[in-house]
Design an enzyme around this catalytic site. Sequence first.
Site, mmCIF file in Angstrom:
data_model
loop_
_atom_site.group_PDB
_atom_site.id
_atom_site.type_symbol
_atom_site.label_atom_id
_atom_site.label_comp_id
_atom_site.label_asym_id
_atom_site.label_seq_id
_atom_site.Cartn_x
_atom_site.Cartn_y
_atom_site.Cartn_z
ATOM 1 N N ASN A 154 0.880 -1.174 0.000
ATOM 2 C CA ASN A 154 0.000 0.000 0.000
ATOM 3 C C ASN A 154 0.913 1.219 0.000
ATOM 4 O O ASN A 154 1.480 1.569 1.022
ATOM 5 C CB ASN A 154 -0.896 -0.024 1.252
ATOM 6 C CG ASN A 154 -1.749 1.220 1.374
ATOM 7 O OD1 ASN A 154 -1.800 2.048 0.458
ATOM 8 N ND2 ASN A 154 -2.421 1.364 2.510
ATOM 9 N N TRP A 155 1.027 1.826 -1.143
ATOM 10 C CA TRP A 155 1.963 2.957 -1.292
ATOM 11 C C TRP A 155 1.466 4.213 -0.586
ATOM 12 O O TRP A 155 2.214 5.166 -0.420
ATOM 13 C CB TRP A 155 2.186 3.270 -2.774
ATOM 14 C CG TRP A 155 3.002 2.272 -3.525
ATOM 15 C CD1 TRP A 155 3.427 1.035 -3.104
ATOM 16 C CD2 TRP A 155 3.513 2.424 -4.862
ATOM 17 N NE1 TRP A 155 4.166 0.420 -4.081
ATOM 18 C CE2 TRP A 155 4.227 1.259 -5.174
ATOM 19 C CE3 TRP A 155 3.421 3.428 -5.816
ATOM 20 C CZ2 TRP A 155 4.855 1.064 -6.410
ATOM 21 C CZ3 TRP A 155 4.040 3.245 -7.055
ATOM 22 C CH2 TRP A 155 4.754 2.068 -7.336
ATOM 23 N N LYS A 156 0.166 4.245 -0.254
ATOM 24 C CA LYS A 156 -0.444 5.452 0.326
ATOM 25 C C LYS A 156 -0.161 6.644 -0.606
ATOM 26 O O LYS A 156 -0.093 6.451 -1.823
ATOM 27 C CB LYS A 156 0.049 5.654 1.755
ATOM 28 C CG LYS A 156 -0.173 4.383 2.599
ATOM 29 C CD LYS A 156 0.018 4.547 4.072
ATOM 30 C CE LYS A 156 -0.205 3.215 4.762
ATOM 31 N NZ LYS A 156 -0.058 3.284 6.213
ATOM 32 N N GLY A 180 2.294 2.298 10.776
ATOM 33 C CA GLY A 180 3.209 3.425 10.631
ATOM 34 C C GLY A 180 3.929 3.819 11.916
ATOM 35 O O GLY A 180 4.550 4.877 11.983
ATOM 36 N N GLU A 190 -6.694 4.707 7.968
ATOM 37 C CA GLU A 190 -6.465 6.128 7.629
ATOM 38 C C GLU A 190 -7.712 6.731 6.985
ATOM 39 O O GLU A 190 -8.017 7.911 7.183
ATOM 40 C CB GLU A 190 -5.227 6.255 6.721
ATOM 41 C CG GLU A 190 -3.948 6.061 7.529
ATOM 42 C CD GLU A 190 -2.784 5.483 6.754
ATOM 43 O OE1 GLU A 190 -2.802 5.487 5.516
ATOM 44 O OE2 GLU A 190 -1.832 5.014 7.424
ATOM 45 N N HIS A 214 -9.561 1.169 5.136
ATOM 46 C CA HIS A 214 -8.262 1.369 5.796
ATOM 47 C C HIS A 214 -8.430 2.323 6.982
ATOM 48 O O HIS A 214 -9.232 3.264 6.912
ATOM 49 C CB HIS A 214 -7.251 1.933 4.795
ATOM 50 C CG HIS A 214 -5.859 1.891 5.309
ATOM 51 N ND1 HIS A 214 -5.379 2.826 6.197
ATOM 52 C CD2 HIS A 214 -4.850 1.010 5.107
ATOM 53 C CE1 HIS A 214 -4.116 2.527 6.505
ATOM 54 N NE2 HIS A 214 -3.778 1.417 5.856
ATOM 55 N N SER A 236 3.486 -2.136 10.305
ATOM 56 C CA SER A 236 4.938 -2.192 10.488
ATOM 57 C C SER A 236 5.539 -3.562 10.121
ATOM 58 O O SER A 236 6.440 -4.059 10.797
ATOM 59 C CB SER A 236 5.316 -1.787 11.918
ATOM 60 O OG SER A 236 4.866 -0.470 12.187
ATOM 61 N N GLU A 241 -5.275 -4.955 10.602
ATOM 62 C CA GLU A 241 -4.296 -3.890 10.794
ATOM 63 C C GLU A 241 -4.594 -3.191 12.121
ATOM 64 O O GLU A 241 -5.440 -2.284 12.166
ATOM 65 C CB GLU A 241 -4.379 -2.861 9.655
ATOM 66 C CG GLU A 241 -3.976 -3.410 8.312
ATOM 67 C CD GLU A 241 -3.393 -2.314 7.416
ATOM 68 O OE1 GLU A 241 -2.365 -2.575 6.789
ATOM 69 O OE2 GLU A 241 -3.958 -1.203 7.357
ATOM 70 N N GLY A 254 2.865 -1.070 4.310
ATOM 71 C CA GLY A 254 2.894 0.352 3.997
ATOM 72 C C GLY A 254 4.314 0.797 3.691
ATOM 73 O O GLY A 254 4.852 0.569 2.603
ATOM 74 N N GLY A 255 4.946 1.417 4.669
ATOM 75 C CA GLY A 255 6.262 2.032 4.482
ATOM 76 C C GLY A 255 7.273 1.140 3.775
ATOM 77 O O GLY A 255 7.968 1.595 2.846
HETATM 78 P P1 13P Z 1 3.041 0.413 7.705
HETATM 79 O O1 13P Z 1 3.558 -0.868 7.102
HETATM 80 O O2 13P Z 1 3.777 1.627 7.245
HETATM 81 O O3 13P Z 1 2.921 0.318 9.196
HETATM 82 O O4 13P Z 1 1.557 0.622 7.156
HETATM 83 C C1 13P Z 1 0.665 -0.437 7.246
HETATM 84 C C2 13P Z 1 -0.522 -0.100 6.454
HETATM 85 O O5 13P Z 1 -1.261 0.804 6.786
HETATM 86 C C3 13P Z 1 -0.767 -0.851 5.225
HETATM 87 O O6 13P Z 1 -2.037 -0.623 4.730
#
Ligand code: 13P
Length: 255
Positions: free
Chosen positions: A9-11, A178, A97, A95, A217, A172, A238-239
């Site tokens: 997930n590149w966000k 994050g 977010e 999600h 994470s 999640e 994510g990251g």
């Molecule tokens: P991180 O891997 O950066 O914690 O993000 C997880 C996430 O929100 C994937 O959708």
Amino acid sequence: MRRNLVVGNWKMHGDIHSNQVLLSALINGLNNYQNADYVVCVPNPYLHQTRTLLENTNIAWGGQNVNQFEEGAFTGAVSPHMLTDLGCTFVILGHSERRVLFHETNLSAAARFDASIKANLTPILCVGETLAEHDAGLTEVIVASQMDAVMATLSDDDFARAMHLNMVFAYEPVWAVGTGKTATPEQAQEVHHFIRQRIARRNAEAAALVRIVYGGSVKASNAAQLFNMPDVDGGLVGGASLDADEFIAICKAAN
Ligand code: 13P
């Protein structure tokens, strides 16, 4: 047997140049790893670029959200058909977010889920508790309410369609997204097992087949331990999905 699945997930990250570098590295790095499934969910403006690069590779692509309506006066929104028109096969829904920053609700997740399966998009439905809910021992209550809000709206036909599309659940925990804090493999397993049991109440066969991925994470250094748990079928990353070496190492752990 369920095949592991890793979703990046590149966000809201990337640009034409960095995407080209990252995707080219992923194509080369994952070419020989055929025992798991890989997906990148990129920002909408880059779906065309992503499609051009990933077509005929073993990496699929998808959206990070979608609107529930087919078309109309919805400024800024993207319809399920627009995603499939660009070759998307997956979409992330609900999600944390989106829930926290954009005030999306269980009800809107349900509507988006329904619209997605009707458009042949495989939904990746995110569920998970906040730190306060976690500390209050409410993890299962929250996860159940988020799941039930969607599952209850599905007719038997819709449920069958969602299964046919291999719908995915993503656990999640919000406190792990994050933050660098990862759920332990045992913590993840406990909730993943709970999610699978909850699906089994609707359909035992489906519960055995559905993939439940962990997000929060995930890194190259913890992926293998997480994916080794019996009910953890991969990750939503994510990251670490923005770093080719990290993401490839996570994908290899799933493979
Ligand atoms: P991180 O891997 O950066 O914690 O993000 C997880 C996430 O929100 C994937 O959708």
